[in-house]
Design a protein around this motif. Structure first.
Motif, PDB file in Angstrom:
ATOM      1  N   PRO A 186      18.561  -5.760   8.642  1.00 34.36           N
ATOM      2  CA  PRO A 186      18.721  -7.098   8.048  1.00 34.36           C
ATOM      3  C   PRO A 186      17.870  -7.330   6.807  1.00 34.36           C
ATOM      4  O   PRO A 186      18.215  -8.151   5.953  1.00 34.36           O
ATOM      5  CB  PRO A 186      18.302  -8.031   9.189  1.00 34.36           C
ATOM      6  CG  PRO A 186      17.420  -7.207  10.071  1.00 34.36           C
ATOM      7  CD  PRO A 186      17.980  -5.811   9.994  1.00 34.36           C
TER       8      PRO A 186
ATOM      9  N   THR B 257      29.284  -6.180   8.762  1.00 35.01           N
ATOM     10  CA  THR B 257      30.246  -7.164   8.277  1.00 35.01           C
ATOM     11  C   THR B 257      30.384  -6.988   6.773  1.00 35.01           C
ATOM     12  O   THR B 257      29.375  -6.924   6.059  1.00 35.01           O
ATOM     13  CB  THR B 257      29.801  -8.605   8.585  1.00 35.01           C
ATOM     14  OG1 THR B 257      29.534  -8.738   9.983  1.00 35.01           O
ATOM     15  CG2 THR B 257      30.882  -9.601   8.198  1.00 35.01           C
TER      16      THR B 257
ATOM     17  N   ILE C 202      26.273 -15.763   7.279  1.00 35.03           N
ATOM     18  CA  ILE C 202      25.092 -14.982   7.663  1.00 35.03           C
ATOM     19  C   ILE C 202      23.880 -15.512   6.902  1.00 35.03           C
ATOM     20  O   ILE C 202      23.896 -15.593   5.663  1.00 35.03           O
ATOM     21  CB  ILE C 202      25.285 -13.481   7.367  1.00 35.03           C
ATOM     22  CG1 ILE C 202      26.440 -12.924   8.191  1.00 35.03           C
ATOM     23  CG2 ILE C 202      23.998 -12.704   7.661  1.00 35.03           C
ATOM     24  CD1 ILE C 202      26.874 -11.528   7.781  1.00 35.03           C
TER      25      ILE C 202
ATOM     26  N   ASP D 106      31.338  -0.589  18.380  1.00 38.15           N
ATOM     27  CA  ASP D 106      30.893  -1.861  18.947  1.00 38.15           C
ATOM     28  C   ASP D 106      31.685  -2.194  20.207  1.00 38.15           C
ATOM     29  O   ASP D 106      31.121  -2.671  21.204  1.00 38.15           O
ATOM     30  CB  ASP D 106      31.055  -2.990  17.923  1.00 38.15           C
ATOM     31  CG  ASP D 106      29.989  -2.949  16.838  1.00 38.15           C
ATOM     32  OD1 ASP D 106      28.927  -2.352  17.073  1.00 38.15           O
ATOM     33  OD2 ASP D 106      30.228  -3.510  15.755  1.00 38.15           O
TER      34      ASP D 106
ATOM     35  N   SER E  89      29.945  -7.993  15.487  1.00 41.70           N
ATOM     36  CA  SER E  89      29.966  -6.767  14.690  1.00 41.70           C
ATOM     37  C   SER E  89      28.575  -6.367  14.222  1.00 41.70           C
ATOM     38  O   SER E  89      27.766  -7.218  13.839  1.00 41.70           O
ATOM     39  CB  SER E  89      30.872  -6.947  13.456  1.00 41.70           C
ATOM     40  OG  SER E  89      32.218  -7.162  13.825  1.00 41.70           O
ATOM     41  N   THR E  90      28.319  -5.058  14.221  1.00 36.47           N
ATOM     42  CA  THR E  90      27.081  -4.543  13.638  1.00 36.47           C
ATOM     43  C   THR E  90      27.140  -4.604  12.121  1.00 36.47           C
ATOM     44  O   THR E  90      26.162  -4.938  11.456  1.00 36.47           O
ATOM     45  CB  THR E  90      26.842  -3.092  14.090  1.00 36.47           C
ATOM     46  OG1 THR E  90      26.781  -3.048  15.515  1.00 36.47           O
ATOM     47  CG2 THR E  90      25.547  -2.542  13.509  1.00 36.47           C
TER      48      THR E  90
ATOM     49  N   TYR F  72      26.772  -6.346   5.178  1.00 37.49           N
ATOM     50  CA  TYR F  72      25.561  -6.705   5.905  1.00 37.49           C
ATOM     51  C   TYR F  72      25.482  -5.869   7.172  1.00 37.49           C
ATOM     52  O   TYR F  72      26.460  -5.754   7.917  1.00 37.49           O
ATOM     53  CB  TYR F  72      25.577  -8.188   6.283  1.00 37.49           C
ATOM     54  CG  TYR F  72      24.393  -8.610   7.124  1.00 37.49           C
ATOM     55  CD1 TYR F  72      23.132  -8.759   6.555  1.00 37.49           C
ATOM     56  CD2 TYR F  72      24.538  -8.844   8.492  1.00 37.49           C
ATOM     57  CE1 TYR F  72      22.043  -9.135   7.331  1.00 37.49           C
ATOM     58  CE2 TYR F  72      23.447  -9.235   9.266  1.00 37.49           C
ATOM     59  CZ  TYR F  72      22.204  -9.369   8.678  1.00 37.49           C
ATOM     60  OH  TYR F  72      21.130  -9.732   9.434  1.00 37.49           O
ATOM     61  N   ASN F  73      24.305  -5.276   7.415  1.00 39.69           N
ATOM     62  CA  ASN F  73      24.080  -4.414   8.566  1.00 39.69           C
ATOM     63  C   ASN F  73      23.020  -5.043   9.464  1.00 39.69           C
ATOM     64  O   ASN F  73      21.864  -5.204   9.053  1.00 39.69           O
ATOM     65  CB  ASN F  73      23.630  -3.019   8.097  1.00 39.69           C
ATOM     66  CG  ASN F  73      23.523  -2.018   9.226  1.00 39.69           C
ATOM     67  OD1 ASN F  73      23.483  -2.386  10.407  1.00 39.69           O
ATOM     68  ND2 ASN F  73      23.473  -0.742   8.890  1.00 39.69           N
ATOM     69  N   LYS F  74      23.396  -5.402  10.692  1.00 42.03           N
ATOM     70  CA  LYS F  74      22.441  -6.027  11.617  1.00 42.03           C
ATOM     71  C   LYS F  74      21.266  -5.110  11.938  1.00 42.03           C
ATOM     72  O   LYS F  74      20.195  -5.586  12.318  1.00 42.03           O
ATOM     73  CB  LYS F  74      23.147  -6.406  12.922  1.00 42.03           C
ATOM     74  CG  LYS F  74      24.016  -7.638  12.840  1.00 42.03           C
ATOM     75  CD  LYS F  74      24.645  -7.950  14.188  1.00 42.03           C
ATOM     76  CE  LYS F  74      25.515  -9.191  14.122  1.00 42.03           C
ATOM     77  NZ  LYS F  74      26.222  -9.428  15.406  1.00 42.03           N
ATOM     78  N   LYS F  75      21.469  -3.808  11.821  1.00 49.18           N
ATOM     79  CA  LYS F  75      20.386  -2.869  12.109  1.00 49.18           C
ATOM     80  C   LYS F  75      19.376  -2.786  10.963  1.00 49.18           C
ATOM     81  O   LYS F  75      18.303  -2.218  11.136  1.00 49.18           O
ATOM     82  CB  LYS F  75      20.966  -1.482  12.388  1.00 49.18           C
ATOM     83  CG  LYS F  75      21.784  -1.397  13.668  1.00 49.18           C
ATOM     84  CD  LYS F  75      22.294   0.012  13.905  1.00 49.18           C
ATOM     85  CE  LYS F  75      23.056   0.117  15.214  1.00 49.18           C
ATOM     86  NZ  LYS F  75      23.585   1.496  15.448  1.00 49.18           N
TER      87      LYS F  75
ATOM     88  N   ALA G 130      31.534 -11.728  12.706  1.00 46.59           N
ATOM     89  CA  ALA G 130      30.157 -11.337  12.381  1.00 46.59           C
ATOM     90  C   ALA G 130      29.273 -11.309  13.626  1.00 46.59           C
ATOM     91  O   ALA G 130      28.397 -10.440  13.746  1.00 46.59           O
ATOM     92  CB  ALA G 130      29.580 -12.287  11.335  1.00 46.59           C
ATOM     93  N   ARG G 131      29.486 -12.240  14.562  1.00 45.03           N
ATOM     94  CA  ARG G 131      28.670 -12.277  15.781  1.00 45.03           C
ATOM     95  C   ARG G 131      28.827 -10.995  16.599  1.00 45.03           C
ATOM     96  O   ARG G 131      27.859 -10.516  17.186  1.00 45.03           O
ATOM     97  CB  ARG G 131      29.055 -13.487  16.643  1.00 45.03           C
ATOM     98  CG  ARG G 131      28.388 -14.775  16.270  1.00 45.03           C
ATOM     99  CD  ARG G 131      28.509 -15.821  17.373  1.00 45.03           C
ATOM    100  NE  ARG G 131      29.887 -16.139  17.691  1.00 45.03           N
ATOM    101  CZ  ARG G 131      30.583 -17.106  17.107  1.00 45.03           C
ATOM    102  NH1 ARG G 131      30.027 -17.838  16.162  1.00 45.03           N
ATOM    103  NH2 ARG G 131      31.830 -17.344  17.473  1.00 45.03           N
TER     104      ARG G 131
END
Length: 279
Positions: free
Chosen positions: A33, A265, A277, A115, A262-263, A28-31, A259-260
């Protein structure tokens, strides 16, 4: 000269321990989603181009630090394998060399990620600090106005910051490193069927000791998963290294903390990511 372009800030030898037999994992990439959980090969994730390369005045890149990390990773990989195999068999007797190596690995895996570097730069206001240094040099006459104008070039400033990061990582002699190399460890080994650990782009996480989250001054623990079913926590006070069990709720707590911060996970199973997530 060997000049690698892809620099994995989470070592591939570590990523393999969170992947399936074909070295694929869910990421999973926060950039991004909207993409959700992508099933990808470990080669495709947890890297940046030229992350550990210094840059010369003529724009050439020197990957000496990346090569240095690659050489160390051979030793670290053997150490991690020794610790995992011994811990799973219930053996808590580790050589001083293995304990020193795992302490060193934890330290570098902690400080080498983008990060962490971005978090540190934000805390220390790196851009403002660099500007203040330049202004002081001009006022003291050690830097001319013409030289100052050159330093106003964004490419020059980017090169200075990049080289500063590479130099700091390459010359790390922090007290924390020496403490970790002398530490004993608590090693959590999960059993079959338990929730697995995730790996993050900022994989070393500081969490309150179990049952102490609401305490005024909780004991903090520094955890690093080294496989989907094994994690380590250094303890400078403990007299011996021990092997412990861990509840699913504690695993999920650690996974959420990773996960919180990290960009990226990653996990072996989609279900493990879905626990922490929400898409």
């Amino acid at each position: 000269m060997n000049n690698p372009k892809r620099h994995h800030f989470v070592s591939q030898m570590l990523l393999k321990r969170f992947a399936d037999q074909k070295n694929f994992m869910y990421v999973y990439n926060k950039k991004a989603p909207h993409i959700g959980f992508r099933h990808q090969h470990i080669d495709s994730n947890f890297f940046e181009r030229y992350l550990y390369s210094s840059i010369t005045n003529n724009g050439m890149r020197d990957a000496a630090l990346e090569i240095q990390f690659s050489r160390k990773e051979g030793t670290w990989s053997s150490t991690i394998a020794n610790i995992i195999n011994a811990a799973k068999s219930g053996n808590n007797r580790f050589s001083p060399g293995d304990l020193a190596n795992i302490g060193e690995f934890l330290y570098y895996q902690w400080i080498r990620t983008p990060d962490f570097i971005k978090q540190l730069s934000a805390t220390q206001n790196a851009d403002a600090t660099l500007k203040r240094i330049i202004d002081t040099a001009v006022s003291e006459g050690t830097l001319t106005n013409d030289q100052r104008k050159e330093l106003d070039d964004p490419e020059v400033l980017a090169r200075i910051k990049q080289n500063s990061i590479v130099q700091a990582l390459g010359n790390a002699r922090a007290e924390a490193l020496e403490v970790l190399k002398r530490s004993k460890f608590h090693i959590a080994v999960l059993t079959a069927g338990q929730t697995e650990f995730v790996i993050g782009s900022f994989p070393v996480v500081l969490v309150a000791g179990q049952g102490q989250a609401v305490a005024a001054k909780p004991k903090m623990e520094l955890w690093l998963p080294i496989a989907s079913d094994v994690a380590i926590y250094p303890d400078v006070i403990a007299g011996t290294t021990d092997i412990i069990s861990m509840s699913d709720s504690r695993v999920v707590e650690i996974n959420r903390a990773i996960a919180r911060q990290s960009t990226l996970t990653g996990a072996k199973s989609r279900q493990t990511l879905a626990q922490i997530i929400t898409l």
